[in-house]
Write a protein that holds these residues in place. Structure first.
Motif, short mmCIF file in Angstrom:
data_model
loop_
_atom_site.label_atom_id
_atom_site.label_comp_id
_atom_site.label_asym_id
_atom_site.label_seq_id
_atom_site.Cartn_x
_atom_site.Cartn_y
_atom_site.Cartn_z
N ALA A 141 -68.98 37.99 38.72
CA ALA A 141 -68.49 36.64 38.99
C ALA A 141 -68.28 36.47 40.50
N LEU A 173 -73.46 30.91 37.13
CA LEU A 173 -73.45 31.29 35.71
C LEU A 173 -74.46 32.37 35.36
N GLU A 186 -70.24 25.29 41.75
CA GLU A 186 -70.24 26.73 41.93
C GLU A 186 -70.43 27.50 40.62
N LEU A 187 -69.62 27.20 39.61
CA LEU A 187 -69.75 27.94 38.35
C LEU A 187 -71.12 27.74 37.69
N LEU A 231 -70.45 33.92 42.86
CA LEU A 231 -69.78 32.85 43.60
C LEU A 231 -69.88 33.04 45.11
N GLY A 236 -63.32 33.43 40.08
CA GLY A 236 -63.32 32.09 40.67
C GLY A 236 -62.10 31.87 41.54
N GLY A 288 -63.88 36.08 34.69
CA GLY A 288 -64.62 35.03 35.39
C GLY A 288 -63.68 34.11 36.13
N ILE A 344 -72.86 35.60 36.37
CA ILE A 344 -71.68 35.87 35.54
C ILE A 344 -72.13 36.35 34.16
#
Length: 183
Positions: A70, A105, A100-101, A74, A10, A6, A108
Protein backbone atom coordinates in the motif's frame (compact mmCIF):
# COMPACT_ATOMS: atom_id res chain seq x y z
CA UNK A 1 -6.36 -7.04 7.90
CA UNK A 2 -6.53 -5.68 4.38
CA UNK A 3 -8.57 -2.65 5.30
CA UNK A 4 -6.44 -1.90 8.33
CA UNK A 5 -3.14 -2.29 6.54
CA UNK A 6 -4.30 -0.45 3.43
CA UNK A 7 -5.82 2.31 5.55
CA UNK A 8 -2.64 2.50 7.60
CA UNK A 9 -0.65 2.78 4.41
CA UNK A 10 -2.94 5.58 3.23
CA UNK A 11 -2.75 7.44 6.54
CA UNK A 12 1.01 7.10 6.68
CA UNK A 13 1.33 8.78 3.27
CA UNK A 14 -0.41 11.93 4.49
CA UNK A 15 1.85 14.72 5.74
CA UNK A 16 0.48 14.37 9.28
CA UNK A 17 0.96 10.60 9.16
CA UNK A 18 4.63 10.72 8.16
CA UNK A 19 5.60 11.11 11.82
CA UNK A 20 3.98 7.80 12.73
CA UNK A 21 5.27 5.89 9.68
CA UNK A 22 8.29 4.35 11.46
CA UNK A 23 6.05 3.17 14.32
CA UNK A 24 3.41 1.84 11.90
CA UNK A 25 6.09 -0.05 9.97
CA UNK A 26 7.43 -1.55 13.19
CA UNK A 27 3.97 -2.73 14.19
CA UNK A 28 3.42 -4.28 10.75
CA UNK A 29 6.82 -6.00 10.93
CA UNK A 30 6.08 -7.62 14.29
CA UNK A 31 3.93 -10.21 12.55
CA UNK A 32 6.85 -11.23 10.36
CA UNK A 33 9.35 -11.47 13.23
CA UNK A 34 7.33 -14.00 15.22
CA UNK A 35 6.84 -17.37 13.55
CA UNK A 36 3.14 -18.29 13.37
CA UNK A 37 3.79 -21.27 15.64
CA UNK A 38 5.13 -18.91 18.32
CA UNK A 39 2.09 -16.65 17.96
CA UNK A 40 -0.14 -19.70 18.43
CA UNK A 41 1.83 -20.76 21.49
CA UNK A 42 1.39 -17.31 23.03
CA UNK A 43 -2.27 -16.91 22.01
CA UNK A 44 -3.60 -20.30 23.16
CA UNK A 45 -3.17 -19.62 26.91
CA UNK A 46 -5.05 -16.32 26.48
CA UNK A 47 -7.77 -17.25 23.97
CA UNK A 48 -7.91 -21.05 24.28
CA UNK A 49 -7.81 -23.61 21.53
CA UNK A 50 -9.62 -23.12 18.23
CA UNK A 51 -9.86 -20.55 15.49
CA UNK A 52 -9.06 -17.34 17.43
CA UNK A 53 -5.31 -17.99 17.95
CA UNK A 54 -5.05 -19.03 14.29
CA UNK A 55 -6.78 -15.84 13.12
CA UNK A 56 -4.45 -13.72 15.28
CA UNK A 57 -1.41 -15.42 13.72
CA UNK A 58 -2.81 -14.95 10.21
CA UNK A 59 -3.60 -11.26 10.71
CA UNK A 60 -0.17 -10.56 12.17
CA UNK A 61 1.53 -12.51 9.40
CA UNK A 62 -0.47 -10.79 6.65
CA UNK A 63 -0.05 -7.18 7.80
CA UNK A 64 3.41 -6.47 6.43
CA UNK A 65 2.89 -7.40 2.76
CA UNK A 66 -0.36 -5.44 2.60
CA UNK A 67 1.01 -2.42 4.47
CA UNK A 68 4.23 -2.22 2.46
CA UNK A 69 2.58 -2.64 -0.93
CA UNK A 70 0.00 0.00 0.00
CA UNK A 71 2.83 2.38 0.87
CA UNK A 72 4.74 1.53 -2.29
CA UNK A 73 1.65 2.01 -4.44
CA UNK A 74 0.76 5.34 -2.86
CA UNK A 75 4.33 6.67 -2.72
CA UNK A 76 4.97 5.71 -6.35
CA UNK A 77 2.22 7.85 -7.83
CA UNK A 78 3.12 10.55 -10.31
CA UNK A 79 3.44 13.87 -8.44
CA UNK A 80 1.98 15.67 -11.47
CA UNK A 81 -1.26 13.72 -11.02
CA UNK A 82 -1.43 14.71 -7.37
CA UNK A 83 -0.78 18.34 -8.29
CA UNK A 84 -3.50 18.19 -10.95
CA UNK A 85 -5.96 16.84 -8.37
CA UNK A 86 -4.96 19.66 -5.99
CA UNK A 87 -5.38 22.14 -8.83
CA UNK A 88 -8.92 20.85 -9.37
CA UNK A 89 -9.67 21.83 -5.78
CA UNK A 90 -9.80 18.34 -4.32
CA UNK A 91 -9.31 18.02 -0.58
CA UNK A 92 -6.73 15.58 0.80
CA UNK A 93 -9.50 13.08 1.48
CA UNK A 94 -10.97 13.44 -2.01
CA UNK A 95 -7.52 13.00 -3.58
CA UNK A 96 -6.92 9.88 -1.52
CA UNK A 97 -10.29 8.28 -2.29
CA UNK A 98 -10.81 9.41 -5.88
CA UNK A 99 -7.28 9.52 -7.28
CA UNK A 100 -4.60 7.90 -5.14
CA UNK A 101 -6.31 4.71 -3.97
CA UNK A 102 -7.75 3.83 -7.40
CA UNK A 103 -4.31 4.34 -8.98
CA UNK A 104 -2.52 2.41 -6.23
CA UNK A 105 -5.14 -0.37 -6.12
CA UNK A 106 -3.24 -2.80 -8.39
CA UNK A 107 -0.20 -2.61 -6.10
CA UNK A 108 -2.36 -2.90 -2.96
CA UNK A 109 -4.09 -5.94 -4.43
CA UNK A 110 -0.71 -7.56 -5.07
CA UNK A 111 0.00 -7.28 -1.33
CA UNK A 112 -3.40 -8.72 -0.49
CA UNK A 113 -2.73 -11.57 -2.97
CA UNK A 114 0.59 -12.31 -1.32
CA UNK A 115 -0.96 -12.20 2.16
CA UNK A 116 -3.82 -14.49 1.05
CA UNK A 117 -1.49 -17.11 -0.43
CA UNK A 118 0.85 -17.01 2.57
CA UNK A 119 -2.17 -17.04 4.88
CA UNK A 120 -3.66 -20.12 3.26
CA UNK A 121 -0.45 -22.05 3.69
CA UNK A 122 0.08 -20.71 7.21
CA UNK A 123 -3.49 -21.50 8.26
CA UNK A 124 -2.74 -25.21 8.05
CA UNK A 125 -0.80 -24.97 11.32
CA UNK A 126 -4.03 -23.87 13.02
CA UNK A 127 -4.95 -27.54 13.17
CA UNK A 128 -2.30 -27.94 15.85
CA UNK A 129 -4.48 -25.81 18.16
CA UNK A 130 -7.80 -27.45 17.22
CA UNK A 131 -8.84 -25.00 14.51
CA UNK A 132 -10.64 -26.64 11.59
CA UNK A 133 -8.28 -26.07 8.68
CA UNK A 134 -6.95 -27.97 5.71
CA UNK A 135 -4.04 -28.87 7.95
CA UNK A 136 -6.16 -31.53 9.68
CA UNK A 137 -5.37 -34.02 6.93
CA UNK A 138 -1.67 -33.17 7.09
CA UNK A 139 -1.55 -33.42 10.91
CA UNK A 140 -3.49 -36.69 10.80
CA UNK A 141 -1.02 -38.06 8.28
CA UNK A 142 1.93 -36.99 10.41
CA UNK A 143 0.45 -38.54 13.57
CA UNK A 144 -0.35 -41.85 11.89
CA UNK A 145 2.69 -42.00 9.63
CA UNK A 146 0.43 -41.92 6.57
CA UNK A 147 2.45 -40.19 3.88
CA UNK A 148 -0.51 -40.29 1.48
CA UNK A 149 -2.53 -38.04 3.84
CA UNK A 150 0.35 -35.60 4.14
CA UNK A 151 0.76 -35.52 0.37
CA UNK A 152 -2.99 -35.21 -0.20
CA UNK A 153 -3.30 -32.30 2.25
CA UNK A 154 -0.25 -30.60 0.80
CA UNK A 155 -1.53 -30.93 -2.76
CA UNK A 156 -4.97 -29.54 -1.87
CA UNK A 157 -3.41 -26.54 -0.12
CA UNK A 158 -1.05 -26.00 -3.05
CA UNK A 159 -3.89 -26.18 -5.59
CA UNK A 160 -5.97 -23.70 -3.58
CA UNK A 161 -2.98 -21.36 -3.26
CA UNK A 162 -2.52 -21.43 -7.04
CA UNK A 163 -6.24 -20.72 -7.58
CA UNK A 164 -6.20 -17.83 -5.10
CA UNK A 165 -3.06 -16.44 -6.74
CA UNK A 166 -4.62 -16.67 -10.21
CA UNK A 167 -7.88 -15.10 -9.03
CA UNK A 168 -6.13 -12.15 -7.43
CA UNK A 169 -3.90 -11.68 -10.48
CA UNK A 170 -7.05 -11.46 -12.61
CA UNK A 171 -8.53 -8.84 -10.25
CA UNK A 172 -5.20 -6.94 -10.27
CA UNK A 173 -5.19 -6.82 -14.08
CA UNK A 174 -8.76 -5.46 -14.06
CA UNK A 175 -7.81 -2.81 -11.51
CA UNK A 176 -4.74 -1.89 -13.56
CA UNK A 177 -6.86 -1.48 -16.70
CA UNK A 178 -9.36 0.72 -14.81
CA UNK A 179 -6.45 2.80 -13.50
CA UNK A 180 -5.19 3.27 -17.06
CA UNK A 181 -2.17 0.96 -16.86
CA UNK A 182 -1.31 -1.52 -19.56
CA UNK A 183 -1.30 -5.14 -18.52
Amino acid sequence: AAATAGGGGGGATRPAGRDVLPFARSVARIGQTFPPVAVLALAVPIFGFGAVPTLIALVLYGLLPIFETALTGLDGLDPALMEAARGMGMTDRQRLLRVELPLALPMILSGIRLAAVIGLATATIGSTVAASTLGEVIISGLLTGNTAYVLQGGLVVSALALLIDAGFRHVERGAARRAGFRS
